[in-house]
Design an enzyme around this catalytic site. Structure first.
Site, short mmCIF file in Angstrom:
data_model
loop_
_atom_site.label_atom_id
_atom_site.label_comp_id
_atom_site.label_asym_id
_atom_site.label_seq_id
_atom_site.Cartn_x
_atom_site.Cartn_y
_atom_site.Cartn_z
N CYS A 118 -57.19 47.72 -39.21
CA CYS A 118 -56.46 47.07 -40.30
C CYS A 118 -55.10 46.58 -39.78
O CYS A 118 -54.09 47.26 -39.90
CB CYS A 118 -56.28 48.03 -41.47
N THR A 363 -58.00 51.75 -68.40
CA THR A 363 -58.95 50.91 -69.13
C THR A 363 -58.20 49.98 -70.07
O THR A 363 -57.11 50.31 -70.55
CB THR A 363 -59.96 51.76 -69.93
N TYR A 364 -58.78 48.82 -70.27
CA TYR A 364 -58.24 47.86 -71.23
C TYR A 364 -59.25 47.64 -72.35
O TYR A 364 -59.11 46.73 -73.14
CB TYR A 364 -57.93 46.53 -70.52
N THR A 375 -65.58 51.90 -71.05
CA THR A 375 -66.10 51.79 -69.68
C THR A 375 -66.05 53.12 -68.92
O THR A 375 -66.23 53.15 -67.71
CB THR A 375 -65.31 50.74 -68.89
N GLU A 440 -60.83 43.02 -62.78
CA GLU A 440 -61.80 44.09 -62.92
C GLU A 440 -62.35 44.52 -61.56
O GLU A 440 -62.60 45.69 -61.32
CB GLU A 440 -62.94 43.64 -63.85
#
Length: 469
Positions: A118, A363-364, A375, A440
């Protein structure tokens, strides 16, 4: 094709061409079309406008903790609540009082990121190390660092690729009396740094983070063949999703929840174990297969890597004696790991717990264009699937849900990002959840990062506990 720049910390690597693209290029006289990658923005996978739009709508106040508005921060900032927890933890690890001196911390970050090639993280912490103006010869390579850090290499490579192999003997070899020995407090600090940067490398590659230095090339394979025949061959590597994939996934979650509520008796312990074993063995069949070994070069990063051939191997392999499953009820983060790290490295347990919980609870209440969606079932499936690949089992979780919630192309992406993130391509990123928002998918990467970090910590902290008892 190479990048040429006056930046002494820049990479001279060409961008990667995956095996699938090579096959198309070799077999088709017409060749392939390579589209313009997203080189100038924060991510090679996410359009710059979408990231900027999110920041203009809700700029995170937490940036006071960040040194600069780097690309990693911008992408992670799509979830400001998590970003705050992450920056607090990283700031504490690298800059606040702790067992290890500051230059050691950045060198350990370099060692950890180098295991996954990386360059984005290696370069960032080479710069930080250089600013300390201490032991600059160490930047020539691992062999030029002090003996104490060189001894850490063994646990670095095992944690990065096969953490289940760590034993109390590895711990004993580091803390035994001697000139280059580690105290337990120093070792815990080092282990948390290693796990943090191994997992962060997964996020960097999974989110396609671009270097801040402008470049005319991308570090990620972004090929896209032209013509229907090529398109068919190119995408046959991955499963395709139905047009109504969000609705299908919501329907699956609803059905599983109803089945849970209808069951008069919970599945037996043997049945739950069987489902875990089945999922663990099926994970053997999931692999990127996307890059040929000869394409993956270490280049400048190689100076910080020893035993470069040591890489990920599946926890459960066919026809071999496999290590015993790690049962979370016997050694868990909540009941064991948290208290140990807090005892040896004050307050870091609270900061890590905040990260884990924030990523898992975030979460939304929406999914793609649908609102009011719970979810939690999907989030737990993502987190537990990573732990399953690392041989960690939760007795109270039904692993039969994983196959129903995670499509094959998503599993390929998860395994690649988690186990060998340097092989991640834009095609993998694009291959799942076609109708979902980029934010998401970034949330998926946050879950994968935290699940991987916790898995590494569980194995390392269990080994330390066994050494201490």
């Amino acid at each position: 094709m190479t990048a040429v720049t006056a930046d002494p910390f820049s990479s001279s690597d060409p961008y990667k061409i995956c095996a699938v693209c090579q096959k198309v290029t070799k077999n088709k006289e017409r060749g392939t079309r390579v589209p313009e990658p997203f080189c100038s923005g924060p991510s090679a996978f996410i359009p710059e406008e979408e990231i900027l739009e999110a920041w203009l709508e809700d700029p995170p106040a937490e940036l006071l903790l960040a040194d600069q508005l780097d690309h990693l921060t911008q992408v992670m900032g799509l979830h400001p609540h998590y970003l705050k927890a992450f920056l607090r933890c990283q700031f504490y690890l690298l800059k606040m009082d702790g067992p290890l001196p500051l230059h050691y911390r950045h060198y350990i970050a370099i060692m950890a990121a180098a295991r996954h090639q990386c360059w984005y993280l290696v370069r960032a912490h080479m710069r930080e190390f250089y600013r300390r103006a201490v032991c600059l010869d160490w930047l020539k390579g691992l062999q030029f660092s002090d003996q104490k850090l060189q001894k850490l290499n063994e646990i670095n490579k095992i944690l990065a690729h096969r953490p289940w192999l760590i034993t109390k003997e590895h711990i004993q070899a580091l803390v035994k009396t001697g000139e280059s020995s580690w105290s337990l407090a120093e070792l815990v600090h080092a282990v948390v740094l290693l796990a943090h940067f191994h997992a962060l490398a997964s996020f960097v590659f999974g989110s396609g983070i671009n270097p801040e230095t402008p470049s005319s090339i991308s570090l990620y394979c972004t090929c896209d063949p032209t013509g229907d025949e090529e398109e068919t061959e190119f995408h046959s590597f991955f499963s395709t999703s139905p047009e109504n994939e969000p609705e299908a996934l919501m329907e699956t979650m609803k059905r599983l929840q109803e089945e849970r509520e209808r069951e008069e008796e919970e599945a037996s312990e043997e049945e739950m174990f069987t489902r875990f074993e089945k999922e663990k063995k099926e994970s053997l069949l999931v692999g990127s297969g996307d890059f040929d070994k000869e394409v993956m070069s270490f280049s400048r990063v190689s100076r910080f890597v020893e035993d470069s051939d040591f890489g990920y191997k599946d926890f459960a392999r066919h026809g071999e004696d496999n290590p015993p499953t790690f049962r979370a009820q016997d050694y868990s983060w909540e009941d064991h790991g948290f208290s140990l790290v807090n005892r040896l490295y004050s307050d870091i347990g609270h900061l890590l717990e905040d990260r884990f919980q924030t990523a898992c609870d975030l979460t939304y209440y929406n999914m793609a264009s649908h609102e009011g969606v719970d979810t939690s079932m999907l989030r737990r499936a993502l987190f537990n699937y990573v732990h399953c690949m690392y041989g960690i089992r939760y007795d109270d979780y039904d692993y039969g849900e994983v196959n129903q919630l995670l499509e094959r192309s998503l599993k390929v992406y998860i395994k690649t990002v988690t186990c060998y993130p340097e092989r991640t391509t834009r095609r993998m990123y694009d291959s799942y959840w076609h109708q979902f928002r980029h934010s998401e998918k970034v949330h998926v990467n946050l879950l994968l990062m935290e699940a991987r970090m916790q898995a590494e910590l569980l194995y390392a902290l269990r080994a330390i506990t066994r050494y201490m008892t």
